[in-house]
Design a protein around this motif. Structure first.
Motif, PDB file in Angstrom:
ATOM      1  N   ALA A  73     -23.577  35.437 -31.747  1.00 39.64           N
ATOM      2  CA  ALA A  73     -24.194  35.305 -30.432  1.00 39.64           C
ATOM      3  C   ALA A  73     -23.563  34.147 -29.678  1.00 39.64           C
ATOM      4  O   ALA A  73     -22.939  33.256 -30.265  1.00 39.64           O
ATOM      5  N   ALA A  74     -23.736  34.186 -28.373  1.00 40.06           N
ATOM      6  CA  ALA A  74     -23.163  33.148 -27.519  1.00 40.06           C
ATOM      7  C   ALA A  74     -24.251  32.173 -27.081  1.00 40.06           C
ATOM      8  O   ALA A  74     -25.415  32.540 -26.932  1.00 40.06           O
ATOM      9  N   THR A  75     -23.843  30.930 -26.879  1.00 37.80           N
ATOM     10  CA  THR A  75     -24.756  29.894 -26.393  1.00 37.80           C
ATOM     11  C   THR A  75     -24.367  29.523 -24.969  1.00 37.80           C
ATOM     12  O   THR A  75     -23.214  29.171 -24.704  1.00 37.80           O
ATOM     13  N   TYR A  76     -25.333  29.628 -24.077  1.00 34.89           N
ATOM     14  CA  TYR A  76     -25.098  29.310 -22.664  1.00 34.89           C
ATOM     15  C   TYR A  76     -25.870  28.041 -22.293  1.00 34.89           C
ATOM     16  O   TYR A  76     -26.944  27.768 -22.848  1.00 34.89           O
ATOM     17  N   ASP A  77     -25.339  27.287 -21.368  1.00 32.52           N
ATOM     18  CA  ASP A  77     -26.058  26.167 -20.765  1.00 32.52           C
ATOM     19  C   ASP A  77     -26.685  26.667 -19.474  1.00 32.52           C
ATOM     20  O   ASP A  77     -25.984  26.915 -18.487  1.00 32.52           O
ATOM     21  N   VAL A  78     -28.004  26.837 -19.502  1.00 30.27           N
ATOM     22  CA  VAL A  78     -28.728  27.387 -18.365  1.00 30.27           C
ATOM     23  C   VAL A  78     -29.259  26.255 -17.498  1.00 30.27           C
ATOM     24  O   VAL A  78     -29.828  25.281 -17.998  1.00 30.27           O
ATOM     25  N   ARG A  79     -29.050  26.386 -16.207  1.00 29.80           N
ATOM     26  CA  ARG A  79     -29.520  25.392 -15.238  1.00 29.80           C
ATOM     27  C   ARG A  79     -30.851  25.852 -14.654  1.00 29.80           C
ATOM     28  O   ARG A  79     -30.917  26.852 -13.961  1.00 29.80           O
ATOM     29  N   VAL A  80     -31.908  25.104 -14.980  1.00 23.58           N
ATOM     30  CA  VAL A  80     -33.230  25.395 -14.417  1.00 23.58           C
ATOM     31  C   VAL A  80     -33.334  24.606 -13.112  1.00 23.58           C
ATOM     32  O   VAL A  80     -33.524  23.381 -13.116  1.00 23.58           O
ATOM     33  N   ALA A  81     -33.191  25.299 -11.993  1.00 21.15           N
ATOM     34  CA  ALA A  81     -33.040  24.625 -10.702  1.00 21.15           C
ATOM     35  C   ALA A  81     -34.315  23.917 -10.256  1.00 21.15           C
ATOM     36  O   ALA A  81     -34.267  22.782  -9.779  1.00 21.15           O
ATOM     37  N   GLN A  82     -35.464  24.576 -10.403  1.00 20.34           N
ATOM     38  CA  GLN A  82     -36.720  24.005  -9.935  1.00 20.34           C
ATOM     39  C   GLN A  82     -37.763  24.045 -11.048  1.00 20.34           C
ATOM     40  O   GLN A  82     -38.686  24.869 -11.023  1.00 20.34           O
ATOM     41  N   PRO A  83     -37.624  23.170 -12.034  1.00 24.37           N
ATOM     42  CA  PRO A  83     -38.599  23.162 -13.136  1.00 24.37           C
ATOM     43  C   PRO A  83     -39.970  22.709 -12.649  1.00 24.37           C
ATOM     44  O   PRO A  83     -40.093  21.878 -11.747  1.00 24.37           O
ATOM     45  N   THR A  84     -40.994  23.287 -13.245  1.00 20.99           N
ATOM     46  CA  THR A  84     -42.364  22.942 -12.885  1.00 20.99           C
ATOM     47  C   THR A  84     -42.773  21.634 -13.567  1.00 20.99           C
ATOM     48  O   THR A  84     -42.083  21.125 -14.458  1.00 20.99           O
ATOM     49  N   ALA A  85     -43.916  21.123 -13.152  1.00 22.45           N
ATOM     50  CA  ALA A  85     -44.430  19.893 -13.769  1.00 22.45           C
ATOM     51  C   ALA A  85     -44.716  20.106 -15.252  1.00 22.45           C
ATOM     52  O   ALA A  85     -44.478  19.217 -16.079  1.00 22.45           O
TER      53      ALA A  85
END
Length: 204
Positions: A73-85
């Motif tokens: 499997a592949a590992t991606y770096d995901v960008r969470v643009a607007q994370p909640t509190a």
């Protein structure tokens, strides 16, 4: 005329300089951990910055499939643009738990270091300290690892992954667990050493 016996110096002896060096290293490691695991995420929360988190997913490579070549499997770096509190809080809470384990372990090691340096290696308190250290490695580290996995999973909630299916990846921190077993074994050896010390002191 008598001959003066030359006393050989133990090059592996734990000296005062070694204790100072180890103490400095512990302070440095804890400072970096606090900055990376607590202060950094808190500042990102205050500044409303995005969070990067790893994501594991199965991939399909037709060329490799046709050639019969296996791949993982592949590992991606995901960008969470607007994370909640809540997502920020989960990440900070995970970091606080890791830092707490590191701080407690460092205090135990520092007290062991001080006791051994004073020539009291086999005092009863060191048995308790070693058992606490073994417990942190055997129980605390896996618990913190699982909490961190849940915190990272919470970051993926609602994220647009482009249709990539998540892959379950369950792993345990085997190195700290093995280290904890070794420390527990050393603690049991210290029990025998403490008993022998008590017997010797009783004969004096």
């Amino acid at each position: 005329m008598g001959q003066q016996r030359s006393q050989s110096k133990d090059r592996l002896a734990f000296t005062r300089a070694d204790r100072i060096g180890l103490g400095t290293l512990l302070i440095l490691v804890n400072s970096v951990a606090i900055a990376a695991w607590v202060i950094g995420p808190v500042l990102a929360w205050v500044r409303r910055e995005p969070i990067w988190t790893p994501f594991i997913s199965e991939v399909k490579v037709p060329a490799l499939d046709s050639a019969g070549v296996s791949y993982s499997a592949a590992t991606y770096d995901v960008r969470v643009a607007q994370p909640t509190a809540g997502q920020h809080l989960a990440l900070v809470g995970s970091g606080v738990l890791w830092v707490a384990l590191l701080l407690v372990g460092s205090v135990i090691v520092a007290r062991l270091m001080s006791s051994i340096g004073a020539g009291n290696a086999f005092e009863r308190a060191n048995v308790t300290r070693l058992r606490w250290l073994a417990g942190l490695l055997l129980v605390g580290t896996p618990v913190a690892h699982v909490v961190d996995l849940f915190a990272r999973g919470a970051l993926m909630g609602g994220a647009d992954l482009g249709g990539l299916p998540p892959t379950a990846s369950i792993s345990l921190p085997w190195l700290p667990i093995v280290a904890g077993l070794i420390v527990a074994l050393i603690a049991q050896a210290f029990v025998a050493g403490a008993a022998l010390r008590d017997d010797v002191e009783g004969l004096v």
